[in-house]
Write a protein that holds these residues in place. Structure first.
Motif, PDB file in Angstrom:
ATOM      1  N   ASP A 138       0.793  -1.190  -0.105  1.00  0.00           N
ATOM      2  CA  ASP A 138       0.254  -0.033   0.047  1.00  0.00           C
ATOM      3  C   ASP A 138       0.848   1.131   0.021  1.00  0.00           C
ATOM      4  O   ASP A 138       1.812   1.328   0.773  1.00  0.00           O
ATOM      5  CB  ASP A 138      -0.982   0.083   1.262  1.00  0.00           C
ATOM      6  N   GLU A 140       1.603   5.222   0.721  1.00  0.00           N
ATOM      7  CA  GLU A 140       1.156   6.181   1.842  1.00  0.00           C
ATOM      8  C   GLU A 140       0.524   7.408   1.281  1.00  0.00           C
ATOM      9  O   GLU A 140       0.014   8.263   2.152  1.00  0.00           O
ATOM     10  CB  GLU A 140       2.513   6.510   2.597  1.00  0.00           C
ATOM     11  N   ASN A 379      -6.331   8.951  -0.411  1.00  0.00           N
ATOM     12  CA  ASN A 379      -5.210   8.647   0.209  1.00  0.00           C
ATOM     13  C   ASN A 379      -4.138   9.658   0.391  1.00  0.00           C
ATOM     14  O   ASN A 379      -2.980   9.721   0.080  1.00  0.00           O
ATOM     15  CB  ASN A 379      -4.529   7.365  -0.555  1.00  0.00           C
ATOM     16  N   ASP A 446     -13.491   2.421   2.836  1.00  0.00           N
ATOM     17  CA  ASP A 446     -12.127   2.181   3.425  1.00  0.00           C
ATOM     18  C   ASP A 446     -11.331   2.666   2.970  1.00  0.00           C
ATOM     19  O   ASP A 446      -9.980   2.636   3.649  1.00  0.00           O
ATOM     20  CB  ASP A 446     -12.011   0.602   3.324  1.00  0.00           C
ATOM     21  N   LYS A 448      -9.352   2.709   0.342  1.00  0.00           N
ATOM     22  CA  LYS A 448      -8.387   2.069  -0.270  1.00  0.00           C
ATOM     23  C   LYS A 448      -8.689   1.965  -1.616  1.00  0.00           C
ATOM     24  O   LYS A 448      -7.732   1.681  -2.410  1.00  0.00           O
ATOM     25  CB  LYS A 448      -8.337   0.456   0.172  1.00  0.00           C
ATOM     26  N   THR A 449      -9.837   2.550  -2.145  1.00  0.00           N
ATOM     27  CA  THR A 449      -9.931   2.412  -3.797  1.00  0.00           C
ATOM     28  C   THR A 449     -10.669   3.805  -3.857  1.00  0.00           C
ATOM     29  O   THR A 449     -11.598   4.037  -3.054  1.00  0.00           O
ATOM     30  CB  THR A 449     -10.847   1.264  -4.376  1.00  0.00           C
ATOM     31  N   THR A 467      -6.454   2.538  -6.999  1.00  0.00           N
ATOM     32  CA  THR A 467      -6.121   1.810  -5.796  1.00  0.00           C
ATOM     33  C   THR A 467      -4.965   2.383  -4.920  1.00  0.00           C
ATOM     34  O   THR A 467      -4.300   3.157  -5.628  1.00  0.00           O
ATOM     35  CB  THR A 467      -5.803   0.194  -5.803  1.00  0.00           C
ATOM     36  N   ILE A 468      -4.833   2.113  -3.833  1.00  0.00           N
ATOM     37  CA  ILE A 468      -3.446   2.454  -3.129  1.00  0.00           C
ATOM     38  C   ILE A 468      -2.399   1.606  -3.121  1.00  0.00           C
ATOM     39  O   ILE A 468      -1.388   1.476  -2.337  1.00  0.00           O
ATOM     40  CB  ILE A 468      -3.806   2.918  -1.485  1.00  0.00           C
ATOM     41  N   ILE A 469      -2.628   0.501  -4.079  1.00  0.00           N
ATOM     42  CA  ILE A 469      -1.496  -0.482  -4.198  1.00  0.00           C
ATOM     43  C   ILE A 469      -0.479   0.111  -5.080  1.00  0.00           C
ATOM     44  O   ILE A 469      -0.771   0.614  -6.224  1.00  0.00           O
ATOM     45  CB  ILE A 469      -2.005  -2.011  -4.643  1.00  0.00           C
TER      46      ILE A 469
END
Length: 472
Positions: A138, A140, A379, A446, A448-449, A467-469
């Motif tokens: 993930d 930051e 994010n 969440d 995250k997306t 995504t945060i990936i």
């Protein structure tokens, strides 16, 4: 100079470049037989320069080995051990043998001897390249990997009218405006049409649909007005759910908006929570004349301020425009765009006005129109999603990083800066038909997306998932 030392940069082709001081003095030292900094980068033979990621070297505890950690994700091709350019910094008077100048094959450890500036002390050091796969991680800050959820043409979605040009996401539904008719409802992840009827006031002609940060759906009409005829804008809110009748959240007239002729209040955008603090902005255009006015409805503690905030935007709107707030509690910063031809877009902040570079030769904008824009935060980063198109021709989604507003005028002349400012540019499969549309975004609970949607009136809808990936 600040110190008695200057630096030797060991660069490509073995050229040594010295800092330009009037007097240069070497400080003899037996303890500086080491790299002050060292990094590697893949060499681009076609353009004769380094390209891609830069990997910094790390000394081990004993100081006799430098490791370069090169990583890749499971669905990426592993980088090769060949074609690496090495760049290093040494203190003044320090020498390294053999030369680092040539392009290196690092499949085997490379040994070098570094001689300190006293000309006596020597240190052996080994460079080791480690290439290995890592699991997805993930980020930051900001988005990393993304994918397209769907792209559907108008015929598959039932889009038939030119007034189907605004959309919003609430809960699991993607909702498209449809004039006086029922709102069109789709599954937000698949684009499948849903047999869902969202109650609305009878005969209310919806121009804009938009959702606040709580996911609450709002809708407003447009309004023509002149010096002798007032226009009225009503904002409805589905605060009790999409299966319930909406409340009349706020209503205002064009009284107090001074133009040189007739005007048109149109596209709406919101930032914040309408149950708490929010800004709702409307564009004002001149019905064929250039006008630079916009309207802000301030929401505090869930209540709309009855006094309109009428202000100037950094662009003029002739037939169609949009003003997007970036703050829930104040007018600035905000982004204003002319959606017709020629396209124009600027941001107003405390630092002043910054205009986006929309020239196709210097940016990723297409040459006809800006079809829609939406500000969002994801994010710990700030973004502006923009649709742009040719006529007739391509439709493109752009996403700009708005963390540093001084970069809004960036051009392709500075490739690294522009890539950081405009990290996303992708053409859609469907083509521009009606030169109108919208962009909307829903950040998932969440965090995250984020789902990004592009609507091209009479052409289709495309959806992406950010995504945060990490990784491309």
């Amino acid at each position: 100079m600040k110190t008695l030392q200057h630096y030797i940069i060991i660069a490509l082709f073995g050229l040594f470049s010295f800092s330009s001081c009037t007097q240069q003095e070497v400080k003899f030292n037996s303890e500086n037989a080491k790299f002050q900094a060292i990094q590697i980068q893949k060499f681009d033979y076609q353009n004769s320069r380094g390209s891609g990621n830069i990997y910094k070297g790390e000394y081990n505890k004993t100081g006799d080995t430098v490791y370069f950690h090169v990583t890749y994700y499971p669905d990426e091709t592993a980088p090769s051990f060949t074609d690496w350019q090495i760049q290093a910094t040494l203190a003044s008077g320090v020498m390294v043998q053999p030369s680092l100048s040539s392009i290196q094959d690092l499949s085997q450890p490379k040994s070098y001897e570094i001689t300190a500036s006293d000309g006596v002390a020597k240190k052996q050091v080994v460079l080791k390249l480690l290439i290995y796969e890592i699991e997805y991680g993930d980020l930051e800050h900001g988005f990393g990997r993304y994918s397209k959820l769907f792209e559907k043409k108008a015929a598959d979605l039932g889009l038939t009218a030119d007034y189907q040009r605004n959309m919003a996401v609430s809960g699991d539904y993607l909702i498209v405006s449809n004039g006086v008719n029922n709102l069109l409802v789709y599954d937000k992840r698949t684009g499948a049409k849903k047999d869902v009827v969202i109650p609305k006031p009878a005969n209310f002609n919806i121009w804009s649909v938009f959702a606040d940060e709580d996911g609450v759906l709002l809708a407003s009409n447009n309004a023509n007005f002149s010096a002798t005829s007032l226009g009225t804008v009503s904002i409805y809110r589905w605060k009790d759910g999409l299966d319930k009748q909406p409340e009349l959240f706020h209503q205002f007239t064009s009284a107090g908006i001074s133009l040189s002729g007739a005007g048109f209040i149109s596209n709406a955008a919101v930032k914040g929570s309408t149950a708490k603090d929010a800004s709702i902005m409307f564009d004002v255009d001149g019905r064929g004349r250039a006008e630079n006015k916009a309207i802000r409805v301030a929401i505090a503690n869930g209540k709309a301020d009855p006094t309109l905030d009428v202000f100037n935007k950094p662009v003029t709107s002739v037939w169609n425009g949009k003003v997007v707030p970036m703050s829930s509690t104040s007018r600035i910063p905000f982004v204003g765009a002319m959606l017709g031809f020629p396209p124009s877009m600027g941001v107003q902040s405390n630092a002043g006005i910054g205009m986006f570079t929309v020239d196709p030769a210097k940016s990723n904008f297409l040459n006809m129109i800006i079809a829609g824009l939406h500000y969002f935060e994801f994010n710990h980063a700030k973004y502006l999603a923009v649709a742009t198109s040719n006529w007739p021709g391509d439709y493109r989604l752009l996403i700009f990083n708005m963390d540093d507003l001084s970069l809004v005028s960036s051009t392709k002349a500075n490739a690294a800066e522009f890539e950081a400012f405009n990290p996303f540019s992708e053409d859609l499969l469907f083509k521009n038909v009606a030169s109108a549309g919208d962009v909307t975004v829903q950040v998932q609970p969440d965090g995250k997306t984020a789902l990004v949607y592009v609507l091209a009136a009479n052409a289709g809808i495309a959806a992406y998932e950010l995504t945060i990936i990490g990784g491309k």
